[in-house]
Design a protein around this motif. Sequence first.
Motif, PDB file in Angstrom:
ATOM      1  N   LEU A 265      -2.571   3.915   9.031  1.00 48.51           N
ATOM      2  CA  LEU A 265      -3.565   4.379   8.068  1.00 48.51           C
ATOM      3  C   LEU A 265      -3.542   3.528   6.805  1.00 48.51           C
ATOM      4  O   LEU A 265      -4.593   3.123   6.290  1.00 48.51           O
ATOM      5  CB  LEU A 265      -3.293   5.851   7.725  1.00 48.51           C
ATOM      6  N   GLY A 266      -2.336   3.235   6.305  1.00 49.36           N
ATOM      7  CA  GLY A 266      -2.228   2.398   5.114  1.00 49.36           C
ATOM      8  C   GLY A 266      -2.749   0.999   5.355  1.00 49.36           C
ATOM      9  O   GLY A 266      -3.389   0.397   4.476  1.00 49.36           O
TER      10      GLY A 266
ATOM     11  N   ASP B 102      -7.567  -2.696   4.392  1.00 46.07           N
ATOM     12  CA  ASP B 102      -8.497  -3.629   5.048  1.00 46.07           C
ATOM     13  C   ASP B 102      -7.777  -4.845   5.636  1.00 46.07           C
ATOM     14  O   ASP B 102      -8.255  -5.981   5.559  1.00 46.07           O
ATOM     15  CB  ASP B 102      -9.585  -4.100   4.075  1.00 46.07           C
TER      16      ASP B 102
ATOM     17  N   ASP C 239       0.855  -1.184   0.000  1.00 46.39           N
ATOM     18  CA  ASP C 239       0.000   0.000   0.000  1.00 46.39           C
ATOM     19  C   ASP C 239       0.894   1.238   0.000  1.00 46.39           C
ATOM     20  O   ASP C 239       1.870   1.304   0.756  1.00 46.39           O
ATOM     21  CB  ASP C 239      -0.901  -0.005   1.236  1.00 46.39           C
TER      22      ASP C 239
ATOM     23  N   GLU D 107      -6.507   1.248   5.315  1.00 45.00           N
ATOM     24  CA  GLU D 107      -7.001   1.429   3.943  1.00 45.00           C
ATOM     25  C   GLU D 107      -6.955   0.124   3.156  1.00 45.00           C
ATOM     26  O   GLU D 107      -7.776  -0.099   2.256  1.00 45.00           O
ATOM     27  CB  GLU D 107      -6.172   2.493   3.227  1.00 45.00           C
TER      28      GLU D 107
END
Length: 490
Positions: free
Chosen positions: A408-409, A414, A330, A412
Motif C-alpha cells: 500500500l505504501g 507511485d 513512505d 501511495e
Amino acid sequence: MFTGWTSPDQATALPVAVALPLLACGAVLLLRDRPVARDVASVVCGLALAGTVFSLWPAAERGPRFELWTWLPGLSLEFVLEPLGLLFASVAAVLWPVTTVYTAGYLRAAREPAHARFFAYFALTIASAMWIALSGNLITLLIGYEVMTLVTWPLVAHSGNGAARRGARTYALVLLVTSLGLLLPAIVWTWVLAGTTDFRLGGLLGGEAGSGVLTLLFALYMFGIGKAALMPVHRWLPAAMVAPAPVSALLHAVAVVKAGVFTVLKVAVYVFGLDTLRDSGAARPVTWVAAFTLIAAAVVAVRSDNLKRRLAYSTVSQLAYIVLAVTLADEVATEGAALHMVTHAVAKITLFLCAGAIAVTAGKTLVSELDGLGRTMPWTFAAFLVASVSIIGLPPTGGTWSKWLMLLGTAEADQVVPLTVLLLGSLLAVAYLMPIAVRAFLRPPDGPLPHGEAAPVMAVPLVLTALGCVALFFGAQALIDPLAGTLELP
C-alpha cells in the motif's frame, strides 16, 4: 560512571532487560553439570525477560531514558525506550524461551557437544539484542552490534568440524569488515555533521548536508549494516547454515538479522528522517540494490534443494522487503517494514525449527527427500505450512498485514517498479515454500518412511510459533498503533 535516569519506575527496567540474559549466562555456567537445572534456569530467565519487556509497553510513548556514561558532549552510552526498539525487544524476549525449550531437545537428539557453552553464548546473544533494541544513540547501538557478532561466532562454529569453522570465518569476516569499514565511518561522519549521535524523531541530518553527501552516507549505512544481508554483503548468512538448527533460528529470527533490519529502520527514521530521505532522494540507489537482492535471492531459493539453504536465501529475500520499503521513505511502507520485522521473525523461526526437527527425527535435509513425510510428521509439516503462508503474505497469518502495508505504501508513493518487485517476490515465495508442504502431504513416499513425529520437546515449540503466525493476523493492529507517532512527520 552511572549518571542516573528519568522516570525511575520504567527507566530501571531498561538495564534489567539487558541484565537478565547475562544472569542466565551465569546460571548456565554455574549449573553446567546439572543439565535439567541449567535448562530450567534459561527458560525462567527468558520468561522473566518477556515479562519485563511487556511491562514497558505502557511507557513506550513517554520514552524513559537510562544514561550509563558520558565521555564527550554528544557521545554517551544510554538506553532509551521507543516503539521500534520495543518491537525488536519484544520479538527477542518472546522467542528466546520458546527456542530454549526446543534447543534442549534438539541438542540431545542431535548429540551435539558442549551444551552449557551453547546456552551461555545463546544468552549473551539475547543480551546483545536487548542492548541494541534499547540503544539511545548510534555509539551505544554499535557496541551491541559488534558484541552480537562476537558472541554468535562460536555458535556458528559450534559443531567444531571443518565446514563449521569455514562458515564461522566467513560469518565473522563479512560482518566485522562491513561494520568497522563502513558503518563506523558513517557514524563518525554523522557526528561530525550533526554534533551528536543521539537518535532524534525526525532525524539528525535535515539541513546538515546536500543530497550528494546524504546519498553516499546512506549507502555507507546500508552496506555497513551487514546483518541486513543486502547483496553483495549477504554471503555470511548462507555460510552460517552449517550451524545447528537452533543457531539458524537464532540468526534468522530471534537476533542477528533482526538486529540488522532494526538498525536499518533506526537509521532511516531517527538519523536521516523520512522527510529528509524523501526530499533528498538519498535512498534511491539503495532501492534498486534492495529490489535486485529481493528477486535474486528468491531465485536462488527456488533452485536450492538443501532445505536450510533454501530457507537462508528466503531470509535474504525477505529482509530486502524491509530495506526496500524503508528506502521509499513512505510512512505506511515503513510501518509495514517494522511489522514485517515481527511477522517474518515468528514465521522464519517456525520454518527453521521444523527443518531441525526433520533433520534429527527423519534424517532428511534435502527438499527432494521429503515426499510423503507429512504422513508421519503431520504436526511439523502443518506448522511449516502455516509459516510458509505467512512468509508469502496470505491470511489468516500476520504476514498478510505487513506485506499489505508495504504494498500500500509503495502504491501511495507511485513506485511502480518497486511495487512489481514486491508482488513478484511473493510469487517466488510460493515457488520456493509451497512445494515443500505439497511434497510432504500429497506425494507418495519413495520408500519406507521414518516412524513418528518429532519429540514433544521440539514439536510443541514449533507448533506454538506457528500459532503465533496466526495470532499476529488478529493482533497486528496492537503492534502498529505505537508506531504512528514515531513515523508521522514532526
